[in-house]
Structures are given as structure tokens and as C-alpha cells.
Design a protein around this motif. Sequence first.
Motif, mmCIF file in Angstrom:
data_model
loop_
_atom_site.group_PDB
_atom_site.id
_atom_site.type_symbol
_atom_site.label_atom_id
_atom_site.label_comp_id
_atom_site.label_asym_id
_atom_site.label_seq_id
_atom_site.Cartn_x
_atom_site.Cartn_y
_atom_site.Cartn_z
ATOM 1 N N ASP A 19 40.348 41.066 29.365
ATOM 2 C CA ASP A 19 39.644 42.346 29.333
ATOM 3 C C ASP A 19 39.177 42.813 30.711
ATOM 4 O OD1 ASP A 19 37.775 40.298 29.523
ATOM 5 O OD2 ASP A 19 36.229 41.434 28.452
ATOM 6 N N ASP A 20 39.371 41.986 31.732
ATOM 7 C CA ASP A 20 39.089 42.404 33.105
ATOM 8 C C ASP A 20 40.312 43.161 33.622
ATOM 9 O OD1 ASP A 20 38.839 42.572 35.906
ATOM 10 O OD2 ASP A 20 37.676 40.731 36.026
ATOM 11 N N HIS A 21 40.238 44.496 33.590
ATOM 12 C CA HIS A 21 41.406 45.312 33.909
ATOM 13 C C HIS A 21 41.916 45.082 35.334
ATOM 14 C CE1 HIS A 21 40.074 48.381 30.597
ATOM 15 N NE2 HIS A 21 40.423 47.204 30.117
ATOM 16 N N ARG A 22 40.999 44.913 36.262
ATOM 17 C CA ARG A 22 41.404 44.709 37.657
ATOM 18 C C ARG A 22 42.161 43.390 37.815
ATOM 19 N NH1 ARG A 22 37.306 44.890 42.888
ATOM 20 N NH2 ARG A 22 38.887 44.461 44.491
ATOM 21 N N LEU A 23 41.615 42.315 37.225
ATOM 22 C CA LEU A 23 42.282 41.021 37.301
ATOM 23 C C LEU A 23 43.633 41.068 36.604
ATOM 24 C CD1 LEU A 23 42.365 37.966 37.877
ATOM 25 C CD2 LEU A 23 41.103 37.618 35.739
ATOM 26 N N THR A 56 33.889 20.501 29.011
ATOM 27 C CA THR A 56 33.917 20.532 27.552
ATOM 28 C C THR A 56 34.808 21.662 27.046
ATOM 29 O OG1 THR A 56 31.679 19.633 27.445
ATOM 30 C CG2 THR A 56 32.509 20.729 25.472
ATOM 31 N N ASP A 57 34.751 22.816 27.712
ATOM 32 C CA ASP A 57 35.596 23.935 27.312
ATOM 33 C C ASP A 57 37.076 23.586 27.453
ATOM 34 O OD1 ASP A 57 33.464 25.746 26.755
ATOM 35 O OD2 ASP A 57 33.205 26.045 28.893
ATOM 36 N N ARG A 58 37.393 22.875 28.530
ATOM 37 C CA ARG A 58 38.776 22.471 28.751
ATOM 38 C C ARG A 58 39.248 21.535 27.650
ATOM 39 N NH1 ARG A 58 41.165 19.459 34.177
ATOM 40 N NH2 ARG A 58 43.289 19.232 33.431
ATOM 41 N N VAL A 59 38.419 20.557 27.320
ATOM 42 C CA VAL A 59 38.784 19.598 26.285
ATOM 43 C C VAL A 59 38.991 20.297 24.947
ATOM 44 C CG1 VAL A 59 37.947 17.647 24.923
ATOM 45 C CG2 VAL A 59 37.697 17.631 27.403
ATOM 46 N N ILE A 60 38.073 21.213 24.597
ATOM 47 C CA ILE A 60 38.209 21.930 23.329
ATOM 48 C C ILE A 60 39.503 22.729 23.315
ATOM 49 C CG2 ILE A 60 37.229 23.754 21.890
ATOM 50 C CD1 ILE A 60 34.461 22.828 22.811
ATOM 51 N N GLY A 61 39.796 23.419 24.419
ATOM 52 C CA GLY A 61 41.028 24.196 24.493
ATOM 53 C C GLY A 61 42.262 23.344 24.288
ATOM 54 N N LEU A 62 42.301 22.184 24.931
ATOM 55 C CA LEU A 62 43.440 21.285 24.773
ATOM 56 C C LEU A 62 43.525 20.743 23.352
ATOM 57 C CD1 LEU A 62 43.153 19.298 28.125
ATOM 58 C CD2 LEU A 62 44.802 21.094 27.585
ATOM 59 N N GLU A 63 42.369 20.460 22.764
ATOM 60 C CA GLU A 63 42.351 19.902 21.406
ATOM 61 C C GLU A 63 42.939 20.863 20.386
ATOM 62 O OE1 GLU A 63 38.279 18.844 20.806
ATOM 63 O OE2 GLU A 63 38.609 16.749 21.371
ATOM 64 N N ILE A 64 42.739 22.155 20.580
ATOM 65 C CA ILE A 64 43.229 23.110 19.578
ATOM 66 C C ILE A 64 44.601 23.662 19.918
ATOM 67 C CG2 ILE A 64 40.900 23.741 18.877
ATOM 68 C CD1 ILE A 64 41.213 26.310 20.433
ATOM 69 N N GLY A 65 45.210 23.168 21.011
ATOM 70 C CA GLY A 65 46.608 23.512 21.218
ATOM 71 C C GLY A 65 46.985 24.186 22.518
ATOM 72 N N ALA A 66 46.060 24.386 23.459
ATOM 73 C CA ALA A 66 46.434 24.964 24.747
ATOM 74 C C ALA A 66 47.252 23.950 25.547
ATOM 75 C CB ALA A 66 45.192 25.376 25.525
ATOM 76 N N ASP A 67 48.188 24.450 26.353
ATOM 77 C CA ASP A 67 49.010 23.576 27.192
ATOM 78 C C ASP A 67 48.357 23.304 28.542
ATOM 79 O OD1 ASP A 67 51.750 23.230 25.769
ATOM 80 O OD2 ASP A 67 51.299 25.347 25.556
ATOM 81 N N ASP A 68 47.587 24.277 29.023
ATOM 82 C CA ASP A 68 46.948 24.113 30.320
ATOM 83 C C ASP A 68 45.702 24.989 30.370
ATOM 84 O OD1 ASP A 68 46.478 23.189 32.871
ATOM 85 O OD2 ASP A 68 48.408 23.812 33.687
ATOM 86 N N TYR A 69 44.916 24.817 31.425
ATOM 87 C CA TYR A 69 43.601 25.436 31.517
ATOM 88 C C TYR A 69 43.338 25.737 32.988
ATOM 89 C CZ TYR A 69 38.457 25.645 30.845
ATOM 90 O OH TYR A 69 37.144 26.024 30.788
ATOM 91 N N LEU A 70 42.919 26.957 33.301
ATOM 92 C CA LEU A 70 42.653 27.340 34.682
ATOM 93 C C LEU A 70 41.349 28.119 34.744
ATOM 94 C CD1 LEU A 70 43.802 27.253 37.559
ATOM 95 C CD2 LEU A 70 45.008 29.384 37.069
ATOM 96 N N ALA A 71 40.411 27.634 35.559
ATOM 97 C CA ALA A 71 39.111 28.284 35.669
ATOM 98 C C ALA A 71 39.154 29.404 36.706
ATOM 99 C CB ALA A 71 38.042 27.263 36.047
ATOM 100 N N LYS A 72 38.433 30.476 36.421
ATOM 101 C CA LYS A 72 38.282 31.565 37.381
ATOM 102 C C LYS A 72 37.180 31.206 38.375
ATOM 103 C CE LYS A 72 39.186 35.045 33.781
ATOM 104 N NZ LYS A 72 38.577 36.165 33.047
ATOM 105 N N PRO A 73 37.271 31.692 39.610
ATOM 106 C CA PRO A 73 38.396 32.434 40.189
ATOM 107 C C PRO A 73 39.545 31.487 40.510
ATOM 108 C CG PRO A 73 36.733 32.074 41.849
ATOM 109 C CD PRO A 73 36.157 31.538 40.562
ATOM 110 N N PHE A 74 40.757 32.005 40.561
ATOM 111 C CA PHE A 74 41.920 31.179 40.834
ATOM 112 C C PHE A 74 42.848 31.915 41.788
ATOM 113 C CE2 PHE A 74 42.693 33.718 37.046
ATOM 114 C CZ PHE A 74 43.882 34.347 37.357
ATOM 115 N N GLU A 75 43.703 31.146 42.431
ATOM 116 C CA GLU A 75 44.726 31.716 43.297
ATOM 117 C C GLU A 75 45.944 32.086 42.457
ATOM 118 O OE1 GLU A 75 44.808 32.487 46.478
ATOM 119 O OE2 GLU A 75 42.748 31.824 46.836
ATOM 120 N N PRO A 76 46.499 33.293 42.626
ATOM 121 C CA PRO A 76 47.688 33.675 41.855
ATOM 122 C C PRO A 76 48.823 32.664 41.975
ATOM 123 C CG PRO A 76 46.785 35.585 42.985
ATOM 124 C CD PRO A 76 46.019 34.396 43.492
#
Length: 241
Positions: free
Chosen positions: A10-14, A94-114
Amino acid sequence: MTQRILMLEDDHRLAAMVRDYLGQQGLAITLAEDVAQGMYALQREIFQLVILDLMLPDGDGLEVCRRIRALPRDGRHTSPDVGIIMLTAKGDPTDRVIGLEIGADDYLAKPFEPRELLARIRAVLRRQQPSETRAQRNELLRFGQLEIDRDARLVRVDGGERTVTAYQFDLLVVMAERAGRVLSREQLMDLLKAEPLEAFDRSIDVHIARIRAAIEDDPKQPRRIITVRGAGYVFAKSQDA
């Protein structure tokens, strides 16, 4: 074939920045700013990967991940095993672990390099494609009632298909190909050609737990993937008849 990616952000600029950058790398990006738009697109088009923000205006990215993994497999729309990379401003492990547990393949925290996002996208997409080396080998691995079809990238137990993510499928394959050998977390990451584990990183443990939930009769008393305390994991050579 151009790889098609859906980005729920929902961050239009990003979102515009990521779309423009990935577009320059030959990827086709569709943007959705909320859950409703994202699910509409997923059920009407075929995407190879979803970039999913954890915080969306009309819902939770974790719930969206669950809904994606529950999509029907009909060949006309996005598959439930589509690659998923989660983006979030939250840095809590904890957010990363939950994401992986429910089926995400990877996790990247903002801010990040393109460039880092691009590298992770390519890694997930690469896992979804059988390599030439794999295609030249016998595509089936059988261990009693468990069957791993490397060519079709399917897992079956007693003839019934079991759902795992692309990352979890590759993890299962590298263990099954080395059945009987104890493999540490670091060895598994090296075999997967993934990024080195950070201190206290237990993402491999999360993926192992998800694989056990898919293939074990009783995940709490596993017979196929055994924990060797202080050493790692071993895929059992002898399983069921």
C-alpha cells in the motif's frame, strides 16, 4: 518466458520504485494496494511469485499468505505453491518465524536494497524450476509410502499429494538424496545455496517442522526426518513398507 510477479503493497512510492526496478530486470510486475485487489488478481491470472507486505489497509499479510496456500490447483490461475516473499517494517524475528510457518518462502525487512530483493526473487524462482542436472537423473525418490517427484516437484504419501513450498521441497530433496547422513543447519543452507544463517537463526527448523506436518503420520514423533540433538537432522533410509 517472462516471470510474472504480484506485489501487494500500500506504499505507492515504494511499490512504483520496485516495479520500475524489477521491470528493468525483465520481470513483469502487477501492483495491488490491498488484500481485495491482490486476491482478485491471484484468482484470475497466473503469477510465479508474490511480494507480500505484512501490513495492508484491509487485512493482515499473514492471513493473505494462508489464503494463497489454500488456493485451488486448476492450472488456469495462480498455483497454491507460488513463491511468496514477505516484506515488513517489523524487524521482530517472531514475525519472520510466523511467516515461514504459514508458508512464506522468504522474508525481507524494510528498508531494503532493491538488489537484495532481486536476489531473493531470483533464488525463489530458481527453486521452482527443475535444474538440468535433476532432469537428467531419475526424477523419483521413493521411501516406503513417501514419493518425491523431482521432475514434477510433487510430494506424495500413500498416493496422496502433500503441499510444501518451493523452498521446503528443495530442502526435502537435499535431505532425501543424502538419506542416512546427519546434516547440520549450516550444511543444509550450503546445499541449498542459500544465504548463511545468522546467529540464532532457526528458519531451517521452521521449514523442517512444516515438512514434517506434511509428510509425517505424527509430526510430534517423526519417523522420516529425525532430529539429532546438537548435530542437526537425518532423513531416515528405512521408513514404512
